[in-house]
Design a protein around this motif. Structure first.
Motif, mmCIF file in Angstrom:
data_model
loop_
_atom_site.group_PDB
_atom_site.id
_atom_site.type_symbol
_atom_site.label_atom_id
_atom_site.label_comp_id
_atom_site.label_asym_id
_atom_site.label_seq_id
_atom_site.Cartn_x
_atom_site.Cartn_y
_atom_site.Cartn_z
ATOM 1 N N ILE A 173 58.195 68.401 68.175
ATOM 2 C CA ILE A 173 58.402 68.150 66.743
ATOM 3 C C ILE A 173 58.083 66.691 66.431
ATOM 4 O O ILE A 173 58.526 65.776 67.128
ATOM 5 C CB ILE A 173 59.836 68.508 66.260
ATOM 6 C CG1 ILE A 173 59.987 68.128 64.768
ATOM 7 C CG2 ILE A 173 60.932 67.854 67.097
ATOM 8 C CD1 ILE A 173 61.292 68.574 64.121
ATOM 9 N N GLY A 174 57.259 66.532 65.398
ATOM 10 C CA GLY A 174 56.940 65.201 64.896
ATOM 11 C C GLY A 174 57.134 65.192 63.403
ATOM 12 O O GLY A 174 57.467 66.220 62.804
ATOM 13 N N SER A 198 51.617 72.272 70.592
ATOM 14 C CA SER A 198 51.890 72.890 69.291
ATOM 15 C C SER A 198 52.870 72.032 68.518
ATOM 16 O O SER A 198 53.884 71.602 69.066
ATOM 17 C CB SER A 198 52.486 74.289 69.504
ATOM 18 O OG SER A 198 52.846 74.852 68.259
ATOM 19 N N GLY A 230 54.052 70.900 64.066
ATOM 20 C CA GLY A 230 53.848 71.103 62.634
ATOM 21 C C GLY A 230 54.852 72.083 62.060
ATOM 22 O O GLY A 230 55.296 71.956 60.932
ATOM 23 N N PHE A 265 64.965 74.585 67.252
ATOM 24 C CA PHE A 265 64.847 74.586 65.791
ATOM 25 C C PHE A 265 65.631 75.741 65.192
ATOM 26 O O PHE A 265 65.547 76.860 65.680
ATOM 27 C CB PHE A 265 63.364 74.695 65.401
ATOM 28 C CG PHE A 265 63.121 74.762 63.923
ATOM 29 C CD1 PHE A 265 63.113 73.606 63.153
ATOM 30 C CD2 PHE A 265 62.898 75.982 63.301
ATOM 31 C CE1 PHE A 265 62.890 73.664 61.778
ATOM 32 C CE2 PHE A 265 62.668 76.045 61.926
ATOM 33 C CZ PHE A 265 62.667 74.883 61.168
HETATM 34 C C1 3UK Z 1 58.491 70.402 60.855
HETATM 35 C C2 3UK Z 1 58.544 71.323 63.193
HETATM 36 C C3 3UK Z 1 59.807 72.967 64.238
HETATM 37 C C4 3UK Z 1 59.860 69.793 60.764
HETATM 38 C C5 3UK Z 1 53.941 66.201 62.515
HETATM 39 C C6 3UK Z 1 53.607 66.282 64.903
HETATM 40 O O1 3UK Z 1 54.589 68.079 61.205
HETATM 41 C C7 3UK Z 1 54.437 66.860 61.267
HETATM 42 O O2 3UK Z 1 54.741 66.030 60.200
HETATM 43 P P1 3UK Z 1 55.120 66.461 58.711
HETATM 44 O O3 3UK Z 1 55.556 65.229 58.024
HETATM 45 O O4 3UK Z 1 56.345 67.494 58.834
HETATM 46 C C8 3UK Z 1 57.511 67.196 59.532
HETATM 47 C C9 3UK Z 1 58.383 68.428 59.585
HETATM 48 O O5 3UK Z 1 57.639 69.547 60.089
HETATM 49 N N1 3UK Z 1 58.043 70.475 62.261
HETATM 50 C C10 3UK Z 1 57.092 69.738 62.847
HETATM 51 N N2 3UK Z 1 56.943 70.100 64.145
HETATM 52 C C11 3UK Z 1 57.841 71.089 64.394
HETATM 53 N N3 3UK Z 1 59.518 72.252 63.116
HETATM 54 N N4 3UK Z 1 59.161 72.793 65.424
HETATM 55 C C12 3UK Z 1 58.188 71.879 65.548
HETATM 56 N N5 3UK Z 1 57.545 71.721 66.721
HETATM 57 O O6 3UK Z 1 60.507 70.372 59.664
HETATM 58 C C13 3UK Z 1 59.567 68.316 60.520
HETATM 59 O O7 3UK Z 1 60.649 67.643 59.929
HETATM 60 O O8 3UK Z 1 54.012 67.226 58.073
HETATM 61 C C14 3UK Z 1 54.027 66.875 63.724
HETATM 62 C C15 3UK Z 1 53.101 65.017 64.899
HETATM 63 C C16 3UK Z 1 52.999 64.307 63.707
HETATM 64 C C17 3UK Z 1 53.420 64.912 62.506
HETATM 65 N N6 3UK Z 1 53.301 64.200 61.358
#
Ligand code: 3UK
Length: 507
Positions: free
Chosen positions: A309-310, A284, A286, A401
């Motif tokens: 988190i990515g 999970s 995003g 988070f």
């Molecule tokens: C938020 C999370 C809490 C967080 C992404 C996995 O989401 C991705 O990329 P984006 O550039 O957004 C980044 C921001 O989304 N977020 C993502 N994962 C989590 N918040 N728990 C999580 N597990 O604010 C972050 O700064 O759209 C996720 C792989 C590649 C990706 N680009």
């Protein structure tokens, strides 16, 4: 990894050859709808597509190529062909509309747009006016069309002596205008050696599937690059609604599934109706995964969800969980290759346990905004990447988070910049002023809520709300539309005229 790092110029498609050399040639690399290609067949198709792009469309290394389509074998083949040429992939999400695509095509200065016929209408009007060329494909018979050219099934991949950009990812920034983040070929190898190696330990024969679009780096890594890097199988589903995903898991024997918390919640309600015994790894990302969804899923299926988190800026997951190391309610620990820490508002590193601060990360990938030194200097400070998230760390080193630090609304896994929604709404003829905020919502995490001031002569009612919502969906990606609209006489403002969004958030 060290081996791939040596190919500074272009290593992204060399792992196809590497897998073939090590006995994987007849294994299935890609499955999608009516297609199933072995590693041998995939490499041949990628090579032929590379010939098509160079011979017919004149694409060379360094050119930017926009890619638009649902997740499919065709999308994957073109993405890999772009990489093989040394051109730069600008992959986009299928839901984007004309205006958003126009901005992306212009900012990235693309020379070619490769688009699935089903999604071509949004590109119609502007592709005709520009010098940009357009390649349309049909995702069910692209390979037949490609074969007709009779191009060689060999293609010498472009190798540069220096670092070569592989892709540009777009992120909807807080300022509304999307930011371009660039990543090198060596970054692609780096993420393959990062999260999947630590958390999933992919093996040949395993099948990866999920819902994020390949135009989002979460999907690109999880659904395409990771399986192909490890000689596993990528199952690409064009329109992966939760039920469709569950059915695919049952029918195809998916082992590894990537999706966002909202989809895990919906899948949890329906999981009992499917046989998903093959599933081992559930990832999970995003947005924040609530402890409730994590618990419910594990209770219903017996399989833990691995949170991570990515960010587009970091390319993929940098803090995450594994079967061996996880805690419900926590994102996880830094993936080997990354360090993470928290800073307070005064720029000091926080030493205390369970004290919230600004998340900062550094390691094998990092943020490179193109043509935006101001944003670059804000995201990367003293070598640390500041993701804009507020986190805290417990005594065992697990990161949790807390909140987003800015005005980004994260709804059902989508990042929606409040200001971007406002800008669209302001184009409606009856709207005089508006402010958009995220409201906490049980199902979507956050809900896009718009406070709207209408022109003097009009009065608001429910019918107008629906009309505005429908109008919005015609003018921007539908997932950004305000699900909640409230008509107000005035907006709360400071003396200097700045809208006080925090007042709306708590109203
Ligand atoms: C938020 C999370 C809490 C967080 C992404 C996995 O989401 C991705 O990329 P984006 O550039 O957004 C980044 C921001 O989304 N977020 C993502 N994962 C989590 N918040 N728990 C999580 N597990 O604010 C972050 O700064 O759209 C996720 C792989 C590649 C990706 N680009």
């Amino acid at each position: 990894f060290v081996e791939f790092r040596r190919f500074k110029g272009n290593c992204t498609t060399l792992f196809l050859e590497k897998n073939i050399e090590t006995g994987c040639g007849d294994n299935i690399a890609l499955i999608s709808e009516n297609h199933s290609f072995t590693y041998f067949q995939l490499l041949e198709l990628v090579n032929q597509a590379a010939h098509e792009l160079t011979n017919i469309y004149g694409i060379q290394s360094g050119n930017r190529v926009l890619l638009r389509g649902y997740n499919s074998a065709a999308f994957a083949v073109y993405w890999l062909a772009i990489a093989r040429i040394g051109a730069i992939a600008v992959a986009t999400m299928p839901l984007l509309r004309k205006k958003e695509l126009e901005v992306i095509a212009e900012m990235a200065a693309v020379s070619l747009m490769i688009c699935e016929d089903e999604l071509a209408s949004e590109l119609d009007s502007f592709s005709k006016n520009e010098n940009t060329k357009l390649l349309l494909f049909n995702r069910s018979d692209f390979n037949v069309t490609l074969k007709k050219y009779n191009f060689s099934t060999n293609f010498q991949p472009f190798i540069a002596s220096e670092e070569l950009l592989a892709l540009i990812g777009f992120t909807s920034g807080t300022t509304g205008k999307p930011k371009m983040t660039a990543h090198y070929h060596s970054d692609v190898a780096a993420i393959c050696e990062g999260f999947p190696k630590y958390s999933l330990k992919p093996k040949r024969g395993e099948i990866f599937a999920g819902s994020p679009p390949l135009g989002f780096t979460f999907g690109l890594g999880g659904l395409l690059l990771f399986p192909l890097y490890y000689g596993a199988t990528s199952l690409l589903i064009p329109k992966p609604a939760p039920e469709v995903l569950l059915q695919a898991i049952e029918e195809q024997g998916v082992t590894t599934c990537f999706t966002a918390p909202t989809a895990w919640r919906v899948m949890c309600e329906k999981a009992a109706d499917y046989n998903i015994d093959t599933l081992k790894y559930c990832v999970s990302a995003g947005e924040a995964l609530s402890a409730k969804v994590a618990k419910d899923w594990e209770e219903v299926t017996g399989i833990p969800i691995l949170d991570g988190i990515g960010a587009t800026e970091m390319l993929h997951i940098f803090i995450g969980s594994s079967h061996e190391k996880r805690k419900i309610g926590f994102t996880g620990v830094p993936i080997p290759g990354y360090e993470a820490t928290l800073f307070d508002d005064f720029g000091n590193e926080i030493q205390e346990i369970n004290k919230a601060g600004r998340l900062a990360v550094r390691g094998i990938t990092g943020c490179k905004y193109l043509f935006n030194t101001e944003k670059q200097d804000a995201y990367v400070q003293n070598g640390w990447n500041f993701t804009g998230d507020i986190y805290q760390k417990d005594a065992d080193g697990f990161f949790q988070f807390v909140a987003r630090g800015d005005d980004m609304i994260i709804s059902s896994g989508y990042n929606i910049a409040a200001i971007e929604v406002e800008q669209v709404l302001l184009e409606h003829e009856l709207i005089k002023e508006c402010a958009v905020v995220g409201k906490p919502d049980e199902n979507r995490g956050m809900l896009v809520a718009a406070y709207v001031v209408l022109h003097e002569s009009v009065s608001g009612n429910d019918e107008l709300k629906i009309q505005i919502q429908n109008w919005f969906k015609e003018h921007a990606a539908p997932y950004k539309y305000p699900r909640h609209i409230e008509f107000v006489a005035t907006l709360p403002k400071t003396e200097t005229g700045k809208i006080q969004r925090f007042k709306l958030r708590t109203s």
